[in-house]
Design a protein around this motif. Structure first.
Motif, PDB file in Angstrom:
ATOM      1  N   GLU A 118       4.893   9.530   7.336  1.00  0.00           N
ATOM      2  CA  GLU A 118       4.260   8.717   8.378  1.00  0.00           C
ATOM      3  C   GLU A 118       5.187   7.596   8.845  1.00  0.00           C
ATOM      4  O   GLU A 118       5.095   7.138   9.972  1.00  0.00           O
ATOM      5  N   GLN A 139       0.849  -1.189   0.000  1.00  0.00           N
ATOM      6  CA  GLN A 139       0.000   0.000   0.000  1.00  0.00           C
ATOM      7  C   GLN A 139       0.884   1.239   0.000  1.00  0.00           C
ATOM      8  O   GLN A 139       1.838   1.325   0.779  1.00  0.00           O
ATOM      9  N   THR A 186       2.076   4.538   1.155  1.00  0.00           N
ATOM     10  CA  THR A 186       1.990   5.195   2.457  1.00  0.00           C
ATOM     11  C   THR A 186       2.854   6.440   2.414  1.00  0.00           C
ATOM     12  O   THR A 186       3.983   6.380   1.938  1.00  0.00           O
ATOM     13  N   ARG A 195       5.850  -1.004  13.385  1.00  0.00           N
ATOM     14  CA  ARG A 195       5.124  -1.609  12.260  1.00  0.00           C
ATOM     15  C   ARG A 195       5.826  -2.904  11.870  1.00  0.00           C
ATOM     16  O   ARG A 195       7.042  -2.932  11.744  1.00  0.00           O
TER      17      ARG A 195
END
Length: 103
Positions: free
Chosen positions: A26, A20, A22, A61
């Motif tokens: 972030e 994805q 991103t 993450r």
């Protein structure tokens, strides 16, 4: 040192985490290290008012699946033409410290 280094926003062009797109801001934060200012991923430390602070709300993450491109993929632009002489380590390569991946 912060003004001599290429800003993370300019250095990190495109980030893909778990397939994805991103925003890189972030995922990465600028941090002063022994190698200068680096854009760090998955670190509880960040710069705040020119000081290194620990983010108490930090959550690391982790990729939830295995395979090519299922982790983190980053497109960078290290802007050699704008760098000060002798400030780029291994131009054309990016230093990655993965020691915490296995701890």
């Amino acid at each position: 040192m912060m003004s001599l280094s290429q800003p993370c926003k300019q250095f990190l062009k495109h980030c893909l985490f778990e397939l994805q797109v991103t925003p890189c801001q972030e995922l990465f934060k600028p941090l002063l290290t022994s190698h200068g200012v680096c854009c760090v991923f998955n670190s509880p430390y960040r710069m705040q008012n020119m000081k290194i602070v620990r983010d108490v709300n930090f959550h690391p993450r982790f990729p939830r699946r295995w395979g090519a491109f299922s982790g983190l993929t980053v497109l960078t632009d290290h802007a050699v033409h704008d760098a000060l002489e002798h400030t780029l380590l291994n131009a054309g390569a990016i230093r990655v410290n993965s020691q915490e991946l296995f701890n």
